[in-house]
Design an enzyme around this catalytic site. Structure first.
Site, PDB file in Angstrom:
ATOM      1  N   GLU A 148     -19.048  -5.969  10.863  1.00  0.00           N
ATOM      2  CA  GLU A 148     -20.039  -5.207  11.612  1.00  0.00           C
ATOM      3  C   GLU A 148     -21.039  -6.115  12.327  1.00  0.00           C
ATOM      4  O   GLU A 148     -21.443  -5.828  13.466  1.00  0.00           O
ATOM      5  CB  GLU A 148     -20.783  -4.251  10.676  1.00  0.00           C
ATOM      6  CG  GLU A 148     -19.925  -3.128  10.117  1.00  0.00           C
ATOM      7  CD  GLU A 148     -19.194  -3.519   8.834  1.00  0.00           C
ATOM      8  OE1 GLU A 148     -18.515  -2.658   8.258  1.00  0.00           O
ATOM      9  OE2 GLU A 148     -19.305  -4.699   8.426  1.00  0.00           O
TER      10      GLU A 148
ATOM     11  N   LYS B 246       0.842  -1.189   0.000  1.00  0.00           N
ATOM     12  CA  LYS B 246       0.000   0.000   0.000  1.00  0.00           C
ATOM     13  C   LYS B 246       0.878   1.239   0.000  1.00  0.00           C
ATOM     14  O   LYS B 246       1.802   1.367   0.802  1.00  0.00           O
ATOM     15  CB  LYS B 246      -0.902  -0.025   1.239  1.00  0.00           C
ATOM     16  CG  LYS B 246      -2.058   0.966   1.190  1.00  0.00           C
ATOM     17  CD  LYS B 246      -3.041   0.725   2.326  1.00  0.00           C
ATOM     18  CE  LYS B 246      -4.214   1.695   2.229  1.00  0.00           C
ATOM     19  NZ  LYS B 246      -5.203   1.470   3.321  1.00  0.00           N
TER      20      LYS B 246
ATOM     21  N   ARG C 214     -25.270  -2.648   7.984  1.00  0.00           N
ATOM     22  CA  ARG C 214     -24.828  -4.007   7.708  1.00  0.00           C
ATOM     23  C   ARG C 214     -25.065  -4.949   8.881  1.00  0.00           C
ATOM     24  O   ARG C 214     -24.930  -6.153   8.750  1.00  0.00           O
ATOM     25  CB  ARG C 214     -23.343  -3.998   7.344  1.00  0.00           C
ATOM     26  CG  ARG C 214     -22.989  -3.029   6.245  1.00  0.00           C
ATOM     27  CD  ARG C 214     -21.551  -3.130   5.823  1.00  0.00           C
ATOM     28  NE  ARG C 214     -21.291  -4.396   5.159  1.00  0.00           N
ATOM     29  CZ  ARG C 214     -20.191  -4.649   4.455  1.00  0.00           C
ATOM     30  NH1 ARG C 214     -19.265  -3.731   4.334  1.00  0.00           N
ATOM     31  NH2 ARG C 214     -20.010  -5.815   3.891  1.00  0.00           N
TER      32      ARG C 214
END
Length: 629
Positions: free
Chosen positions: A379, A290, A407
């Site tokens: 979640e 990244k 969610r």
């Protein structure tokens, strides 16, 4: 002279595919250079896109897009894809009103096969496309690109479990950079890092000792995980253990290839060409970094996940993390409150689904590491986990964005509210969120929370109210949600204490005549501004549930016109609850509901969006003046 001469000739992927393969490293280098320049000017997701440059080039070179489908999970890493698919000259409009969206969007381009913004949806969506193409017999291919962070969510494993048992041509690319927004947590990332992609020779004994424990923890795949565990335990030698580790995904019915260097575009192309000819579910494991190509982002990918700008001299950028300011953000107010409340109550625990920085929990983790729980992009698990804590006397606080709470709706109802468990939901990013657009807008929480039994819902109107209502709802022996917007408030003086207020009681902020405005949360400030010119009464309702019925009835008796104002969907929201009270008591008065209309909102500057939706102070005054005649 252009710094990107090759890239400048690529109007679409067809032009890319006409190039010699040897030119692709130069294309990738120019694409990264262009990204540094364009995102440096406009802001946006940064480190994740730098890490996906070679992958985007290779995919569009090998696959016949848009006939073949590329589904990017979440979409943080889709800028290179957008540049290669004819949107290079519009990158200066990224995340701006009327400009390019920060995520793939079907209405924006035929190359955006599936609209995304939330994580872990790519495998299921690509699988659906693969099944549709098989039914049609058109020979198209589907590819899902998913990060190792998104792979920690149960939905990804549900799709893997389904796809592995189907005879479809599907490629899943696991983009392994050991990150989501924050560093990944949980058993799976550790498994990938230590057992699959790193030096196998020194880890055989670790695999042998830990494989069964790791597989037990895999979310959403218990049945298959048990089969994998049984197989691993049955293996006799350390070499067999290593082989079994490499075939983790093969136990889901996928042919595993990898790991492959995700920054070697030639190697990627060669591997993808081979995989495109193979039948059945395939998984390609690529290793990326990244922020690749920009040292500051490589060294601090969390800070550089998103940036506001990028200085030309290479010094540190303005990142998406707000600078300390005279007016703290609501997120910072929450972060300070939860540290103070934790110091006062050892039962408090903080839970976040992979949003430590965004939800303001960095300081809490530092001060109370034993009471901090980052559960990953999970979640549903976060809410049930909180319910279990509450059963045993702890006081969990789930810090979660409004859009991500959607969610976990079943868990909110079934695992918390029906059992009346004292879990506090700190619901950040409620309302319009600006540049992130409709996938991240928190416009539905009042509507979907209000109908749940036992729930208490509070909406603070300023920074001090936020602290007051957090303290109040934390003390309840029931589930509660405090919803607050992104960004700063009006600059209210914030108390240092943990004072509480009466539950279900509002307060009149301005006395007027003829028109009464029942304002909720972030709409109190614009309602007060509009009321100055309208000479209207403004009630800060504080609570959406329970409502202050006595205050509603009192103002209804003394005013001719009633207005409700909320930064939430009009349907089923706070305004609807006021109408229900009036109907219950047989009161017939003209009522104007002001909220977000039944439409998909756009991305852009929040002030512009609120004005367009009729929620700015000026728009409120105009709407009320034109109605109350």
């Amino acid at each position: 002279m252009s710094k990107t001469p090759l890239l400048d000739t690529l109007d679409n992927p067809q032009a890319l595919r006409r190039m010699d393969q040897d030119a692709l490293p130069q294309v990738a280098a120019e694409l990264r250079e262009f990204l540094l320049d364009s995102v440096g000017k406009t802001g946006g997701h940064f480190a994740s896109n730098l890490g996906a440059v070679e992958l985007a080039v290779a995919l569009h070179y090998v696959y016949n897009t848009p006939e073949d489908h590329l589904v990017w999970d979440v979409g943080h890493q889709s800028y290179p894809h957008k540049i290669l698919t004819g949107r290079k000259n519009r990158m200066h409009t990224m995340r701006q009103y009327g400009g390019l969206a920060g995520f793939p969007k079907r209405s924006e381009s035929e190359y955006d096969a599936f609209g995304v913004g939330h994580s872990s949806t790519s495998i299921g969506a690509a699988l659906g496309m693969a099944v549709a193409d098989k039914t049609a017999g058109n020979g198209r291919r589907s590819v899902a690109v998913i990060g190792d962070g998104a792979m920690t969510a149960g939905q990804a494993f549900e799709a893997l479990n389904c796809a592995g048992d189907m005879d479809v041509d599907l490629l899943v690319i696991l983009n392994d950079n050991e990150m989501s927004i924050s560093p990944n947590v949980g058993a799976l990332p550790k498994y990938l890092a230590s057992n699959v992609v790193r030096d196998m020779h020194g880890l055989l004994s670790t695999i042998k000792a830990q494989s069964s424990k790791v597989l037990d923890k895999l979310p959403g795949a218990m049945e298959i995980a048990q089969k994998v565990e049984h197989k691993i335990k049955s293996l006799a030698s350390e070499a067999d253990h290593a082989k079994q580790s490499l075939s983790l995904f093969e136990n889901f019915g996928f042919d595993y290839t990898g790991p492959v260097d995700g920054h070697n575009v030639i190697e990627l192309v060669n591997v993808l060409k081979e995989l495109r000819t193979k039948k059945g579910p395939q998984l390609l494991h690529v290793i990326t970094k990244k922020g690749n190509g920009y040292k500051l982002a490589e060294n601090d990918p969390v800070k550089y996940h998103a940036v506001a700008n990028l200085p030309k001299d290479g010094s540190a950028a303005e990142t998406g993390t707000p600078k300390p300011a005279a007016r703290p953000t609501y997120t910072q107010v929450f972060g300070r409150w939860i540290c103070d409340q934790a110091a006062a109550d050892p039962r408090l625990a903080a839970i976040t689904p992979a949003m430590r920085e965004g939800s303001g929990l960095v300081e809490f983790e530092q001060q109370f590491p034993e009471r901090y729980f980052d559960v990953g992009i999970a979640e549903q698990h976060a809410v049930t986990f909180a319910g279990g804590m509450a059963c045993e006397g702890m006081k969990p606080v789930v810090a979660i964005y409004s859009t991500f709470l959607q969610r976990a709706y079943d868990q909110l109802v079934h695992d918390v509210a029906l059992q009346n468990l004292p879990v506090l939901f700190a619901v950040d990013r409620a309302g319009i969120v600006g540049a992130d657009g409709p996938t991240h807008a928190g416009l539905y929480d009042l509507s979907f929370l209000r109908c749940i039994p036992n729930m208490v819902i509070a909406a603070p109107s300023d920074e001090n109210e936020c602290r007051l209502l957090l303290s109040t709802c934390y003390q309840l022996d029931a589930p509660a949600a405090v919803r607050y917007p992104r960004g700063s408030g009006c600059g209210a003086q914030i108390s240092d204490g943990l004072e509480t207020v009466a539950v279900g009681k509002g307060i009149v902020r301005r006395e007027g005549r003829k028109t009464a405005i029942f304002a909720f949360g972030s709409m109190v400030a614009p309602a007060l501004a509009a009321a100055e010119n309208l000479n209207a009464t403004v009630a800060d309702m504080r609570f959406v549930k329970p409502l202050d019925e006595a205050l509603i009835l009192k103002l209804a008796q003394n005013h001719d016109y009633l207005v409700t104002a909320e930064e939430n969907a009009e349907q089923g929201g706070a305004g609807s609850s006021v109408l229900e009270v009036l109907a219950k008591h047989g009161i017939r008065k003209p009522v104007l509901l002001i909220g977000v209309p039944d439409t998909v909102t756009e991305h852009g500057d929040p002030k512009k969006l609120l004005a367009d939706l009729g929620l700015s102070a000026e728009a409120l005054e105009k709407r009320i003046r034109g109605w109350a005649v």
